[in-house]
Write an enzyme that holds these catalytic residues in place. Structure first.
Site, PDB file in Angstrom:
ATOM      1  N   SER A 194      -7.472 -10.633  28.851  1.00  0.00           N
ATOM      2  CA  SER A 194      -8.405 -11.336  29.740  1.00  0.00           C
ATOM      3  C   SER A 194      -9.818 -11.354  29.170  1.00  0.00           C
ATOM      4  O   SER A 194     -10.214 -10.488  28.387  1.00  0.00           O
ATOM      5  CB  SER A 194      -8.419 -10.669  31.116  1.00  0.00           C
ATOM      6  OG  SER A 194      -7.114 -10.519  31.616  1.00  0.00           O
TER       7      SER A 194
HETATM    8  N1  SAM Z   1      -5.236  -7.443  31.819  1.00  0.00           N
HETATM    9  C1  SAM Z   1      -4.533  -7.708  30.609  1.00  0.00           C
HETATM   10  C2  SAM Z   1      -5.347  -7.311  29.401  1.00  0.00           C
HETATM   11  O1  SAM Z   1      -6.453  -6.816  29.589  1.00  0.00           O
HETATM   12  O2  SAM Z   1      -4.852  -7.497  28.289  1.00  0.00           O
HETATM   13  C3  SAM Z   1      -4.153  -9.138  30.476  1.00  0.00           C
HETATM   14  C4  SAM Z   1      -3.015  -9.504  31.303  1.00  0.00           C
HETATM   15  S1  SAM Z   1      -2.300 -11.047  30.901  1.00  0.00           S
HETATM   16  C5  SAM Z   1      -3.513 -12.182  31.445  1.00  0.00           C
HETATM   17  C6  SAM Z   1      -1.085 -11.065  32.185  1.00  0.00           C
HETATM   18  C7  SAM Z   1       0.096 -10.165  31.914  1.00  0.00           C
HETATM   19  O3  SAM Z   1       0.896 -10.099  33.082  1.00  0.00           O
HETATM   20  C8  SAM Z   1       1.007 -10.663  30.802  1.00  0.00           C
HETATM   21  O4  SAM Z   1       1.136  -9.694  29.817  1.00  0.00           O
HETATM   22  C9  SAM Z   1       2.340 -10.931  31.509  1.00  0.00           C
HETATM   23  O5  SAM Z   1       3.480 -10.656  30.725  1.00  0.00           O
HETATM   24  C10 SAM Z   1       2.234  -9.960  32.678  1.00  0.00           C
HETATM   25  N2  SAM Z   1       3.097 -10.276  33.813  1.00  0.00           N
HETATM   26  C11 SAM Z   1       3.444 -11.481  34.322  1.00  0.00           C
HETATM   27  N3  SAM Z   1       4.247 -11.309  35.385  1.00  0.00           N
HETATM   28  C12 SAM Z   1       4.408  -9.968  35.562  1.00  0.00           C
HETATM   29  C13 SAM Z   1       5.126  -9.158  36.498  1.00  0.00           C
HETATM   30  N4  SAM Z   1       5.843  -9.670  37.497  1.00  0.00           N
HETATM   31  N5  SAM Z   1       5.049  -7.822  36.362  1.00  0.00           N
HETATM   32  C14 SAM Z   1       4.328  -7.248  35.369  1.00  0.00           C
HETATM   33  N6  SAM Z   1       3.644  -7.961  34.448  1.00  0.00           N
HETATM   34  C15 SAM Z   1       3.680  -9.301  34.548  1.00  0.00           C
END
Ligand code: SAM
Length: 225
Positions: free
Chosen positions: A72
């Site tokens: 992010s």
């Molecule tokens: N906050 C993170 C960082 O600082 O790197 C970035 C997160 S990224 C925008 C969103 C993440 O949510 C992805 O890695 C994706 O695989 C994960 N994701 C999507 N659906 C999910 C779920 N149901 N449970 C856990 N993770 C999930």
């Protein structure tokens, strides 16, 4: 330098770049507590990126981390932390570990952080980046975070870093009374960051910024893609 080559960031370059990031992307643009700014100045975002992208770590944007996912934007990470109002003694659930960067910032601000990621390869990489950056206490789990982590509940705070059509009811249910959850709520292509507080009278909601996150894929998120 020939095209395609990048100069690796030294540790003092990274510290200086972080200070600039805090000044220009956060302090001048938003209204953040000093504790949040200090946490953002401490966590080495470059260490949570693939080697070839580390020189871009302190730019003002999200970046790819593999598996179609992103780390992010620093401003969004700081905004989520600000909305959560962390004083230092909270148990926090971070949904959507991605690179592990947000989990590390949360670990600077709270007592305990559990983070959950649905893509096992990302969880593995995040676990190792967290250990190497000095955040070995963060617990990294693999699973569908749209259902929360009932075995570790209740939580004082929950940060969701993927877009959901609604605030997942399981997450609200896993909050203590007075607890807070922040979720990018909306469609697949655009959302609003919303803060929901659990109160005796029910959910108390406040909308924050427009944002754009990758989808939360799961039972209480979007269908898989
Ligand atoms: N906050 C993170 C960082 O600082 O790197 C970035 C997160 S990224 C925008 C969103 C993440 O949510 C992805 O890695 C994706 O695989 C994960 N994701 C999507 N659906 C999910 C779920 N149901 N449970 C856990 N993770 C999930």
């Amino acid at each position: 330098m020939s095209s395609g080559q990048v100069t690796p960031l030294t540790s003092s370059d990274a510290t200086e770049a972080r200070a600039q990031m805090v000044e220009h992307q956060l302090r001048r643009r938003g209204s953040f507590d000093e504790r949040v700014l200090e946490a953002m100045a401490r966590v080495p975002r470059d260490r949570f990126l693939p080697e070839e992208l580390r020189h871009l770590a302190y730019e003002d944007g999200a970046l790819p981390i593999g598996s179609g996912q992103t780390i992010s934007q620093p401003f969004i990470v700081a905004t989520i932390c600000q909305l959560l109002e962390l004083s230092g003694d909270e148990r926090v659930l971070d949904v959507g570990t991605g690179s592990g960067y947000q989990a590390a910032v949360l670990a600077e601000l709270a007592a305990e952080v559990v983070t959950i990621e649905r893509v096992p390869e990302l969880a593995e990489r995040a676990r190792s980046a967290l250990v190497q950056a000095g955040y070995a206490d963060v617990e990294v789990l693999v699973g569908d975070g749209s259902l929360g982590v009932p075995a570790r509940a209740p939580f004082d705070r929950i940060a969701v870093a993927a877009a959901a059509p609604v605030v997942p009811p399981a997450l609200y249910d896993q909050l203590v009374e007075g607890g807070r959850v922040v979720v990018p709520r909306g469609g697949r292509w655009g959302q609003q960051l919303v803060l929901v507080e659990r109160t005796k009278k029910g959910p108390l909601e406040r909308a924050s910024l427009p944002c754009r996150f990758v989808p939360l894929v799961g039972a209480e998120g979007f269908a898989g893609s």
